[in-house]
Design a protein around this motif. Structure first.
Motif, PDB file in Angstrom:
ATOM      1  N   UNK A   1      30.409  57.084  86.688  1.00  0.00           N
ATOM      2  CA  UNK A   1      29.819  57.374  88.019  1.00  0.00           C
ATOM      3  C   UNK A   1      28.522  56.126  88.149  1.00  0.00           C
ATOM      4  N   UNK A   2      28.778  55.149  88.958  1.00  0.00           N
ATOM      5  CA  UNK A   2      27.739  54.043  89.187  1.00  0.00           C
ATOM      6  C   UNK A   2      27.473  53.854  90.451  1.00  0.00           C
ATOM      7  N   UNK A   3      26.346  53.256  90.675  1.00  0.00           N
ATOM      8  CA  UNK A   3      25.833  52.872  92.200  1.00  0.00           C
ATOM      9  C   UNK A   3      25.632  51.393  92.100  1.00  0.00           C
ATOM     10  N   UNK A   4      26.135  50.888  93.148  1.00  0.00           N
ATOM     11  CA  UNK A   4      26.141  49.311  93.092  1.00  0.00           C
ATOM     12  C   UNK A   4      25.168  48.909  94.140  1.00  0.00           C
ATOM     13  N   UNK A   5      24.040  48.290  93.689  1.00  0.00           N
ATOM     14  CA  UNK A   5      22.746  48.225  94.593  1.00  0.00           C
ATOM     15  C   UNK A   5      22.821  46.787  95.136  1.00  0.00           C
ATOM     16  N   UNK A   6      22.688  46.405  96.313  1.00  0.00           N
ATOM     17  CA  UNK A   6      22.857  45.174  96.653  1.00  0.00           C
ATOM     18  C   UNK A   6      21.769  44.308  96.410  1.00  0.00           C
ATOM     19  N   UNK A   7      22.070  42.944  95.839  1.00  0.00           N
ATOM     20  CA  UNK A   7      20.856  42.180  95.245  1.00  0.00           C
ATOM     21  C   UNK A   7      20.020  41.691  96.415  1.00  0.00           C
ATOM     22  N   UNK A   8      20.453  41.169  97.583  1.00  0.00           N
ATOM     23  CA  UNK A   8      19.707  40.953  98.570  1.00  0.00           C
ATOM     24  C   UNK A   8      19.135  41.978  99.327  1.00  0.00           C
TER      25      UNK A   8
ATOM     26  N   UNK B   1      35.588  48.159  98.218  1.00  0.00           N
ATOM     27  CA  UNK B   1      34.477  48.859  98.605  1.00  0.00           C
ATOM     28  C   UNK B   1      32.948  47.899  98.805  1.00  0.00           C
ATOM     29  N   UNK B   2      32.761  47.039  97.699  1.00  0.00           N
ATOM     30  CA  UNK B   2      31.983  45.992  97.541  1.00  0.00           C
ATOM     31  C   UNK B   2      31.989  45.077  98.689  1.00  0.00           C
ATOM     32  N   UNK B   3      33.076  44.659  99.240  1.00  0.00           N
ATOM     33  CA  UNK B   3      33.296  43.714 100.251  1.00  0.00           C
ATOM     34  C   UNK B   3      33.102  44.578 101.549  1.00  0.00           C
ATOM     35  N   UNK B   4      33.304  45.595 101.542  1.00  0.00           N
ATOM     36  CA  UNK B   4      32.807  46.417 103.016  1.00  0.00           C
ATOM     37  C   UNK B   4      31.399  46.619 103.201  1.00  0.00           C
TER      38      UNK B   4
ATOM     39  N   UNK C   1      26.278  51.028  97.371  1.00  0.00           N
ATOM     40  CA  UNK C   1      27.650  51.646  97.745  1.00  0.00           C
ATOM     41  C   UNK C   1      27.858  52.361  96.229  1.00  0.00           C
ATOM     42  N   UNK C   2      28.593  53.505  96.057  1.00  0.00           N
ATOM     43  CA  UNK C   2      29.427  54.017  95.024  1.00  0.00           C
ATOM     44  C   UNK C   2      30.723  54.177  95.289  1.00  0.00           C
TER      45      UNK C   2
ATOM     46  N   UNK D   1      37.347  56.681  97.037  1.00  0.00           N
ATOM     47  CA  UNK D   1      36.357  56.853  98.203  1.00  0.00           C
ATOM     48  C   UNK D   1      35.311  56.221  98.141  1.00  0.00           C
ATOM     49  N   UNK D   2      35.068  55.266  98.960  1.00  0.00           N
ATOM     50  CA  UNK D   2      33.863  54.340  98.973  1.00  0.00           C
ATOM     51  C   UNK D   2      32.730  54.848  99.835  1.00  0.00           C
TER      52      UNK D   2
END
Length: 573
Positions: free
Chosen positions: A418-425, A381-384, A394-395, A400-401
């Protein structure tokens, strides 16, 4: 009339002489290119017409290097050391790929040769080195069988102590060969005390047994001349296929970069790392270092990395932080098979390096835009999300991504994990220096295009020639990503895929008579060719870093049309 005829004949004679001279020069060039031979340092050894004599002279030179580099380090009383170039090595190996052998057939063939775990050690002499053969692997079973069968045929004849490690990526679904090779180096070191490491692609087969699988005083590109490219070195910086390097040198460059998901870039980055540490690449002659590459189609799990040039980086502060010390993985299985040691690993690199992990979930509003995709892991999911420049976060839940295309408002979640992955850039950081408008600028594009959005912006901002850039935000489009422009873009062509970023202002620079700065590839460099400042603007570089004027040889002078003021940028030393 006679005078004209004489002049015409004289011209034809001179022109014919000129053509004859060109032809003679070309013949001499061909001869010299075939008879000049160099040692492993690149020094000219001799000129000789006979190919076999040339090879014999080179091999004698190699044995001399080996004596100095290896044999004197292994002096032991009452011990017979193995030869640097055993006489039993096969000169020409027949490559037969018409039939793929089974694992049982290979095991039965070499069960008396190998001790266990894919390990071999000669019993009639003391080997000069212990060699770890590290093979990065993912879903290429037939190629792996052919390679393992091939290696166990040629390597015992070289009288080396070796053990084969197959490092398989279990997850995510997109291959990260460089990270897998780093893991192989680390994990093999826990199981085998080796003094030489060889990173070997699964589809590469050596054609000459004299192409020794060992490490001397400098890294060696073993798989340099491949049949796919007509047995020519594809480009001078190429080191892919098979690379021999000592553990000391590999740690010195911090291993391979872990930033490459998909095909391309990791070998070029390694070449830059070696060059930055003044480690010269050596190669055996073309006649000895020939390889056959097994044919295959583009793997679904190894698609071309669109951002491969963003990760190819010589910047010292980057490779010191990205490599062996940035690995994030877990071992799924370690199994000692009779032909090799298998190590399976899961990677967690992209989600940790490119995203901030935040407890909670995204609050959904009427303006909240998202896209759900079924994936196998958080890393997939992180790569997408990373490859989609529109994706801000993304979460991942229940396989499911969900990619988020609007800023995410975090709310507490009663559900666990449950976590949200927030893009650093963030795109907002680019808008500080650029105005952003929908549409594409159709003026001429300069430079390479395989860069991420933020790397594209950085290169443009730190290049006085760059006035704007258009960027392709559609991850499914085949059009170039980063399109930098040397002219201002006043009229934009309508496009739903592209945004154009125009610089808000140009800074005026004055060149001091005693001190001066220069910018290359968007970085501020010092006189040791190691960048001093990373990702800073041109004005920061100018005001904070300088080198003596007498080390500079070439100026690139620009004029601002509105102010007519000289703007200096040094492009070479």
């Amino acid at each position: 009339m006679r005078l004209r005829s004489f002049r015409s004949g004289s011209f034809i004679l001179k022109f014919g002489t000129f053509l004859l001279f060109i032809e003679l020069f070309y013949v001499i060039h061909l001869i010299i290119s075939n008879i000049v031979w160099t040692d492993m340092d690149g020094n000219i050894l001799f000129l000789m017409l006979n190919k076999e004599h040339r090879i014999d002279r080179f091999l004698k030179s190699y044995e001399g290097d080996c004596e100095i580099s290896l044999r004197k380090q292994n002096l032991r009383k009452n011990t017979t050391l193995c030869d640097c170039l055993p006489s039993v090595t096969e000169h020409k190996i027949t490559i037969n790929t018409a039939r793929t052998p089974t694992w049982n057939e290979i095991a039965n063939k070499y069960n008396k040769t190998l001790s266990s775990k894919g390990e071999y050690k000669p019993n009639d002499c003391e080997p000069l080195q212990s060699v770890a053969i590290i093979i990065p692997y993912m879903k290429r079973d037939s190629h792996l069988k052919i390679l393992i069968n091939h290696l166990h045929f040629i390597l015992p004849r070289q009288k080396i102590h070796y053990r084969i490690f197959v490092i398989e990526q279990n997850s995510p679904s997109i291959f990260n060969k460089a990270a897998i090779m780093n893991i192989g180096f680390v994990e093999a070191g826990k199981l085998f005390n080796f003094t030489c490491s060889i990173f070997h692609d699964v589809d590469m087969l050596a054609e000459d047994g004299r192409n020794m699988y060992n490490c001397l005083y400098s890294p060696r590109h073993i798989g340099s001349h491949v049949n796919k490219y007509g047995y020519r070195l594809f480009y001078n910086e190429l080191i892919g296929g098979a690379l021999a390097i000592t553990p000391k040198h590999f740690r010195r460059v911090n291993g391979y970069s872990t930033s490459f998901y998909g095909w391309g870039g990791e070998d070029d980055d390694m070449k830059n790392r070696l060059s930055a540490q003044s480690l010269k690449i050596t190669r055996f002659p073309k006649e000895i270092s020939r390889f056959t590459m097994l044919k295959h189609e583009q793997d679904k799990h190894n698609p071309t990395n669109k951002f491969r040039r963003s990760a190819v980086d010589t910047r010292k502060l980057v490779y010191e932080k990205d490599g062996l010390n940035s690995l994030n993985y877990s071992i799924v299985e370690t199994r000692e098979r009779s032909l090799f040691t298998l190590i399976k690993a899961n990677l967690y690199i992209s989600q940790h390096n490119q995203f901030n992990k935040i407890k909670g979930s995204c609050k959904e509003t009427r303006y909240f835009l998202t896209k759900s995709i079924s994936t196998d892991s958080i890393e997939d999911c992180s790569i997408l999300c990373y490859n989609d420049q529109r994706c801000l976060s993304f979460d991942f839940y229940a396989n499911y991504c969900r990619k988020h295309f609007k800023p995410c408002v975090i709310e507490d979640s009663n559900k666990e994990n449950r976590y949200v992955y927030d893009k650093k850039e963030k795109i907002s950081s680019i808008q500080v220096a650029f105005n952003m408008k929908l549409g594409i600028c159709k003026s001429k594009t300069m430079g390479f295009t395989e860069y991420s959005l933020h790397e594209c912006a950085r290169l443009c901002q730190n290049d006085l020639k760059c006035h704007a850039f258009s960027y392709n935000f559609n991850p499914d489009s085949d059009q170039p990503l980063c399109q930098r422009k040397s002219k201002q873009c006043s009229d934009l062509q309508s496009s739903s895929d592209f945004y154009t970023f125009s610089r808000k202002s140009f800074v005026k620079y004055y060149l001091d008579s005693d001190k001066i700065y220069y910018i290359t590839q968007g970085d501020c460099y010092g006189n040791d060719l190691i960048p001093a400042f990373i990702s800073y603007s041109v004005d920061y570089c100018a005001s904070n870093f300088s080198i003596p004027y007498d080390t500079i040889s070439i100026f690139d002078i620009f004029y601002l049309s509105s102010y007519k003021l000289n703007v200096g940028r040094i492009v070479a030393v």
